[in-house]
Design a protein around this motif. Sequence first.
Motif, mmCIF file in Angstrom:
data_model
loop_
_atom_site.group_PDB
_atom_site.id
_atom_site.type_symbol
_atom_site.label_atom_id
_atom_site.label_comp_id
_atom_site.label_asym_id
_atom_site.label_seq_id
_atom_site.Cartn_x
_atom_site.Cartn_y
_atom_site.Cartn_z
ATOM 1 N N GLY A 160 0.810 -1.210 0.000
ATOM 2 C CA GLY A 160 0.000 0.000 0.000
ATOM 3 C C GLY A 160 0.844 1.261 0.000
ATOM 4 N N GLY A 161 0.607 2.132 -0.978
ATOM 5 C CA GLY A 161 1.356 3.363 -1.086
ATOM 6 C C GLY A 161 2.735 3.204 -1.686
ATOM 7 N N ARG A 162 3.152 1.974 -1.922
ATOM 8 C CA ARG A 162 4.478 1.708 -2.490
ATOM 9 C C ARG A 162 4.395 1.133 -3.897
ATOM 10 N NH1 ARG A 162 4.561 -0.321 2.743
ATOM 11 N NH2 ARG A 162 5.970 0.733 4.200
ATOM 12 N N ALA A 163 3.242 0.617 -4.257
ATOM 13 C CA ALA A 163 3.090 -0.048 -5.553
ATOM 14 C C ALA A 163 1.847 0.492 -6.263
ATOM 15 C CB ALA A 163 2.985 -1.562 -5.376
ATOM 16 N N ASN A 164 1.786 0.250 -7.554
ATOM 17 C CA ASN A 164 0.636 0.620 -8.366
ATOM 18 C C ASN A 164 -0.628 -0.040 -7.805
ATOM 19 O OD1 ASN A 164 -1.244 -0.013 -10.834
ATOM 20 N ND2 ASN A 164 0.070 1.666 -11.492
ATOM 21 N N ALA A 165 -1.747 0.653 -7.874
ATOM 22 C CA ALA A 165 -3.004 0.115 -7.346
ATOM 23 C C ALA A 165 -3.379 -1.202 -8.031
ATOM 24 C CB ALA A 165 -4.126 1.140 -7.514
ATOM 25 N N GLY A 166 -3.082 -1.300 -9.331
ATOM 26 C CA GLY A 166 -3.364 -2.545 -10.042
ATOM 27 C C GLY A 166 -2.532 -3.700 -9.512
ATOM 28 N N THR A 167 -1.283 -3.427 -9.182
ATOM 29 C CA THR A 167 -0.420 -4.450 -8.602
ATOM 30 C C THR A 167 -1.001 -4.946 -7.287
ATOM 31 O OG1 THR A 167 1.537 -3.411 -9.577
ATOM 32 C CG2 THR A 167 1.906 -4.968 -7.783
ATOM 33 N N VAL A 168 -1.429 -4.022 -6.450
ATOM 34 C CA VAL A 168 -1.997 -4.381 -5.144
ATOM 35 C C VAL A 168 -3.241 -5.246 -5.330
ATOM 36 C CG1 VAL A 168 -2.993 -3.504 -3.001
ATOM 37 C CG2 VAL A 168 -1.077 -2.297 -4.075
ATOM 38 N N ARG A 169 -4.099 -4.877 -6.267
ATOM 39 C CA ARG A 169 -5.322 -5.658 -6.490
ATOM 40 C C ARG A 169 -5.006 -7.056 -6.999
ATOM 41 N NH1 ARG A 169 -7.369 -0.510 -8.267
ATOM 42 N NH2 ARG A 169 -6.794 -0.996 -10.423
ATOM 43 N N LEU A 170 -4.074 -7.159 -7.943
ATOM 44 C CA LEU A 170 -3.709 -8.463 -8.477
ATOM 45 C C LEU A 170 -3.154 -9.376 -7.393
ATOM 46 C CD1 LEU A 170 -2.038 -7.428 -11.867
ATOM 47 C CD2 LEU A 170 -4.080 -8.856 -11.620
ATOM 48 N N VAL A 171 -2.223 -8.860 -6.611
ATOM 49 C CA VAL A 171 -1.599 -9.674 -5.572
ATOM 50 C C VAL A 171 -2.616 -10.029 -4.484
ATOM 51 C CG1 VAL A 171 0.181 -9.736 -3.797
ATOM 52 C CG2 VAL A 171 0.696 -8.761 -6.034
ATOM 53 N N SER A 172 -3.449 -9.085 -4.102
ATOM 54 C CA SER A 172 -4.460 -9.350 -3.076
ATOM 55 C C SER A 172 -5.411 -10.451 -3.515
ATOM 56 C CB SER A 172 -5.246 -8.074 -2.764
ATOM 57 O OG SER A 172 -4.424 -7.095 -2.181
ATOM 58 N N THR A 173 -5.853 -10.382 -4.764
ATOM 59 C CA THR A 173 -6.740 -11.420 -5.287
ATOM 60 C C THR A 173 -6.060 -12.782 -5.267
ATOM 61 O OG1 THR A 173 -7.892 -9.843 -6.721
ATOM 62 C CG2 THR A 173 -8.066 -12.168 -7.301
ATOM 63 N N LEU A 174 -4.797 -12.802 -5.634
ATOM 64 C CA LEU A 174 -4.052 -14.059 -5.693
ATOM 65 C C LEU A 174 -3.891 -14.691 -4.319
ATOM 66 C CD1 LEU A 174 -2.369 -16.142 -7.239
ATOM 67 C CD2 LEU A 174 -0.414 -14.584 -7.051
ATOM 68 N N VAL A 175 -3.528 -13.901 -3.314
ATOM 69 C CA VAL A 175 -3.257 -14.484 -1.996
ATOM 70 C C VAL A 175 -4.539 -14.794 -1.226
ATOM 71 C CG1 VAL A 175 -1.005 -13.381 -1.848
ATOM 72 C CG2 VAL A 175 -2.983 -12.253 -0.829
ATOM 73 N N THR A 176 -5.611 -14.045 -1.481
ATOM 74 C CA THR A 176 -6.852 -14.304 -0.756
ATOM 75 C C THR A 176 -7.703 -15.381 -1.415
ATOM 76 O OG1 THR A 176 -7.982 -12.488 -1.923
ATOM 77 C CG2 THR A 176 -6.954 -11.980 0.205
ATOM 78 N N ASN A 177 -7.501 -15.585 -2.720
ATOM 79 C CA ASN A 177 -8.264 -16.625 -3.416
ATOM 80 C C ASN A 177 -7.381 -17.276 -4.478
ATOM 81 O OD1 ASN A 177 -10.401 -18.236 -4.233
ATOM 82 N ND2 ASN A 177 -11.258 -16.699 -5.603
ATOM 83 N N PRO A 178 -6.406 -18.098 -4.051
ATOM 84 C CA PRO A 178 -5.445 -18.678 -5.002
ATOM 85 C C PRO A 178 -6.058 -19.675 -5.977
ATOM 86 C CG PRO A 178 -5.174 -19.628 -2.821
ATOM 87 C CD PRO A 178 -6.116 -18.473 -2.660
ATOM 88 N N ARG A 179 -7.205 -20.239 -5.646
ATOM 89 C CA ARG A 179 -7.913 -21.167 -6.536
ATOM 90 C C ARG A 179 -7.021 -22.331 -6.971
ATOM 91 N NH1 ARG A 179 -9.954 -19.768 -11.100
ATOM 92 N NH2 ARG A 179 -11.988 -20.724 -10.761
#
Length: 271
Positions: A160-179
């Motif tokens: 947060g505040g260190r990376a692009n908002a898109g990067t944060v969303r992609l990584v958050s989706t991956l770690v919270t729902n790795p499928r």
Amino acid sequence: MIGASREALAAGRENLESLTDNTSVDVAKLAQELTSVTALLDREVTLRRVLTDPSRSGQDKAQLVGSLLAGQVSGETVDLVSGLVRSRWSGGRDFADAVEELAAYAEIIAADKAGQLDDVEDELFRFGRIVSASHELRSGLTEPKAGSVAKAELIKKLLGGRANAGTVRLVSTLVTNPRGRSLEQGLESYSKLAAARRGRVVALVTTAVPLSDGQKDRLGSALGRLYGRQVHLNIDVDPTVQGGVRVQIGDEIIDGTVSSRLEGARQALEG
């Protein structure tokens, strides 16, 4: 994916690219809505089966999508998912996987349209390297007992505040729902989507010391001539290579490091 599902996904990607060519479309919002649709499909197994049932007409399935999603997501998302269900799928899981991939691809497109795709690619690569170097951090992001909320908070603290908002969303989706994917597999899939958007390949370059901008340009140009496509470099500095450069593109490895040559000599002596 194979067969019908692969063709359906390719058609879906073309539709997404055409849709996002319209400057009025909020591509980041579209990505988030597709992520929500993926979660819905994961929860509702029966719905996945109905929407991929070959005995039902494409029009019938598209109308069902409209009735379920209208008012919940934008018209662009409804149109895109409706187009997907008109295609033939090998299975319901493939359909859900395709919606997830299109969600990630929409984030990539949003970054590209904003002129930030290089930043997103580099941030995803660096994040993967940071995680691989810390067993404790990786456990915090992948341990099922940690819970999705705790993982999302950890990502927010890290990026947060260190990376692009898109990067944060992609990584958050991956770690919270790795499928079912590992963290490494998910990050690699994002890298491939970014490369596909640019029509280029990605090279993992390992060196003993950081490369200068001039060295990066020369290496990138040389690899581009070799592969006939633009090559994006992900640079990993590893002092154990003892000089030289190791380049990996897909399954192909070009190894000119000192450590590799020493190992080759050792094997020759032992053989």
